[in-house]
Motif scaffolding. Sequence first.
Motif, PDB file in Angstrom:
ATOM      1  N   GLY A 143      -6.665   9.260  -0.611  1.00 39.70           N
ATOM      2  CA  GLY A 143      -6.268   8.510  -1.804  1.00 39.70           C
ATOM      3  C   GLY A 143      -7.387   7.693  -2.394  1.00 39.70           C
ATOM      4  O   GLY A 143      -7.350   7.342  -3.568  1.00 39.70           O
ATOM      5  N   ARG A 165      -2.006  10.025  10.320  1.00 35.82           N
ATOM      6  CA  ARG A 165      -1.573  10.479   8.994  1.00 35.82           C
ATOM      7  C   ARG A 165      -1.883   9.419   7.935  1.00 35.82           C
ATOM      8  O   ARG A 165      -2.344   9.729   6.842  1.00 35.82           O
ATOM      9  CB  ARG A 165      -0.066  10.787   9.020  1.00 35.82           C
ATOM     10  N   ARG A 185      12.787   7.806   8.135  1.00 42.44           N
ATOM     11  CA  ARG A 185      13.884   8.689   7.676  1.00 42.44           C
ATOM     12  C   ARG A 185      14.077   9.842   8.660  1.00 42.44           C
ATOM     13  O   ARG A 185      15.199  10.247   8.942  1.00 42.44           O
ATOM     14  CB  ARG A 185      13.584   9.232   6.276  1.00 42.44           C
ATOM     15  N   GLN A 202       8.828   7.889   5.537  1.00 43.78           N
ATOM     16  CA  GLN A 202       9.206   9.257   5.899  1.00 43.78           C
ATOM     17  C   GLN A 202       9.451   9.368   7.398  1.00 43.78           C
ATOM     18  O   GLN A 202      10.376  10.045   7.841  1.00 43.78           O
ATOM     19  CB  GLN A 202       8.134  10.238   5.438  1.00 43.78           C
ATOM     20  N   GLU A 225       0.865  -1.191   0.000  1.00 41.40           N
ATOM     21  CA  GLU A 225       0.000   0.000   0.000  1.00 41.40           C
ATOM     22  C   GLU A 225       0.891   1.226   0.000  1.00 41.40           C
ATOM     23  O   GLU A 225       1.549   1.538   1.003  1.00 41.40           O
ATOM     24  CB  GLU A 225      -0.891  -0.035   1.248  1.00 41.40           C
ATOM     25  N   VAL A 226       0.934   1.923  -1.117  1.00 43.87           N
ATOM     26  CA  VAL A 226       1.921   2.992  -1.297  1.00 43.87           C
ATOM     27  C   VAL A 226       1.781   4.102  -0.256  1.00 43.87           C
ATOM     28  O   VAL A 226       2.784   4.670   0.187  1.00 43.87           O
ATOM     29  CB  VAL A 226       1.857   3.564  -2.731  1.00 43.87           C
ATOM     30  N   LEU A 227       0.563   4.416   0.148  1.00 42.13           N
ATOM     31  CA  LEU A 227       0.382   5.524   1.085  1.00 42.13           C
ATOM     32  C   LEU A 227       0.854   5.156   2.492  1.00 42.13           C
ATOM     33  O   LEU A 227       1.343   6.008   3.230  1.00 42.13           O
ATOM     34  CB  LEU A 227      -1.090   5.969   1.087  1.00 42.13           C
ATOM     35  N   LEU A 266      -4.266   9.867   4.730  1.00 41.92           N
ATOM     36  CA  LEU A 266      -3.784   9.630   3.366  1.00 41.92           C
ATOM     37  C   LEU A 266      -4.650   8.596   2.658  1.00 41.92           C
ATOM     38  O   LEU A 266      -5.010   8.760   1.487  1.00 41.92           O
ATOM     39  CB  LEU A 266      -2.325   9.157   3.394  1.00 41.92           C
ATOM     40  N   ILE A 284      14.971   1.779   2.451  1.00 41.13           N
ATOM     41  CA  ILE A 284      14.772   1.316   1.082  1.00 41.13           C
ATOM     42  C   ILE A 284      13.330   0.838   0.981  1.00 41.13           C
ATOM     43  O   ILE A 284      12.887   0.029   1.797  1.00 41.13           O
ATOM     44  CB  ILE A 284      15.742   0.162   0.729  1.00 41.13           C
ATOM     45  N   GLU A 285      12.616   1.348  -0.008  1.00 41.24           N
ATOM     46  CA  GLU A 285      11.201   1.007  -0.154  1.00 41.24           C
ATOM     47  C   GLU A 285      11.009  -0.035  -1.252  1.00 41.24           C
ATOM     48  O   GLU A 285      11.440   0.170  -2.383  1.00 41.24           O
ATOM     49  CB  GLU A 285      10.391   2.258  -0.517  1.00 41.24           C
ATOM     50  N   ALA A 286      10.350  -1.131  -0.893  1.00 42.15           N
ATOM     51  CA  ALA A 286       9.980  -2.148  -1.878  1.00 42.15           C
ATOM     52  C   ALA A 286       8.459  -2.243  -1.923  1.00 42.15           C
ATOM     53  O   ALA A 286       7.806  -2.313  -0.881  1.00 42.15           O
ATOM     54  CB  ALA A 286      10.586  -3.499  -1.513  1.00 42.15           C
ATOM     55  N   ALA A 287       7.913  -2.245  -3.133  1.00 39.82           N
ATOM     56  CA  ALA A 287       6.455  -2.271  -3.281  1.00 39.82           C
ATOM     57  C   ALA A 287       5.901  -3.682  -3.145  1.00 39.82           C
ATOM     58  O   ALA A 287       4.704  -3.860  -2.939  1.00 39.82           O
ATOM     59  CB  ALA A 287       6.059  -1.683  -4.633  1.00 39.82           C
ATOM     60  N   ARG A 300       3.299   2.907   2.941  1.00 36.96           N
ATOM     61  CA  ARG A 300       4.761   2.860   2.758  1.00 36.96           C
ATOM     62  C   ARG A 300       5.359   4.268   2.822  1.00 36.96           C
ATOM     63  O   ARG A 300       6.397   4.486   3.450  1.00 36.96           O
ATOM     64  CB  ARG A 300       5.062   2.209   1.411  1.00 36.96           C
ATOM     65  N   LEU A 301       4.694   5.203   2.177  1.00 37.11           N
ATOM     66  CA  LEU A 301       5.148   6.595   2.151  1.00 37.11           C
ATOM     67  C   LEU A 301       5.247   7.169   3.564  1.00 37.11           C
ATOM     68  O   LEU A 301       6.277   7.718   3.953  1.00 37.11           O
ATOM     69  CB  LEU A 301       4.164   7.419   1.302  1.00 37.11           C
TER      70      LEU A 301
END
Lengths: 151, 143
Positions: free
Chosen positions: A133, A125, A33, A30, A21-23, A129, A40-43, A25-26
Motif C-alpha cells: 500500500g 499479511r 470474521r 477479515q 490504518e485501513v490495511l 499489505l 463493525i469497522e470504524a475508521a 483494519r482490513l
Amino acid sequence: VTEFGARFAQVEGVILIVEGEVLVRLAISQYLRECGAYVIEAANSGEALVVLQEPDLPVDIVLCNMTTRTGMDGFSLAHWLREHKPGLPIILTGSHSGAVGAAADLCENGHYLAKPNERQMLLDRIRRLLAEGNSGDGLRIPMQQNQPGAD
Amino acid sequence: MQARLVRKTRLVLEELMDRPAKNAEPKAILVVEDEILIRLCLVDDLIRAGFRVLQASDADEALMILRTSEPVDLLLTDVWMPGSMDGLQLAAMARSMRPQLKIAILSGHALVPPPEADVLFGKPYLTDRLVAGIQKLFGDDGQ
C-alpha cells in the motif's frame, strides 16, 4: 422495531474495531470474521462513537488502536465508555502486533471457532499489505508511528 | 449400452465443468462510504448476499486498498465524501489502476451512470435491487 433492531436481532459476538490504518483494519477484520465474529469497522473514534450511541447496535467488545489519527484517542474513548457504557470491555492496542495479538486472543478464547497458530500469518499479511500500500507512486498516506513488531 | 455410457460421460463432464463455479471464491466488493451507519448496512447486506466485502471510509483509504494485491471485483462508492477526492474521481483513478474493475456509483442525485461507472444505484438504496443489480453486473448469480 428499528432497522438496526431487526438487522441485529440474531447477531451475537459483535466486535467493534477502531483502527485508523485501513490495511490493518482490513486484515484484522477479515481474520475475526473468519473466526465467526460479527465485526463493525470504524475508521476513527468519531465513527466508533456513532456506533456506540446507536441503541440497537449490540456491541460486545471494542478493539481500539490507542493512537487514532483524528478525533479522540483510544484512551479518551475508553474514558467515554467507562462513563457511558460501564461494563463494555475495551481492548487498547498500541501497535500492529499488539492488535494482532488481541484479535488472536479473542479468536482463541472467545465463543468463536478457534484458529490458533495464525498470529504470525496475520502479522505477515499486515506487513505485506502495508508494504504494497505504500509502494505506489500516487497518493501516500503516512504510516503510523507504531510499526509491526514494535511490541 | 452405448447410449447409457454416453449419458454417464456427459454427466461426469457436466459435473467437472460445474465444479470450478461451485468452488469459486465469492466476488469481492470494496464499499466506499463515509457515513458509518450507511456503510455498516451496505456491508451487512452484501455479506449476507454472499459477497466478500472490503470497506473504506473515504477515497484515500480505498486507494490504499486498491494499491495492494487484494482481489477486488467491484468498487461500490458514494459520490460526496470528505478527503482528497470524491467518488467520481476515485472511480476514474481506480479504473486507471485496475482496468478490469467493475465500478458502481451510489448517488442520491445522479439520474444516469456517470462515464466512470458501469452502473448507478440510487440512494437511499433498496437491498434487493442493489444485490440483484450487482449480480447482474457480474453476469451470473454473482457468486
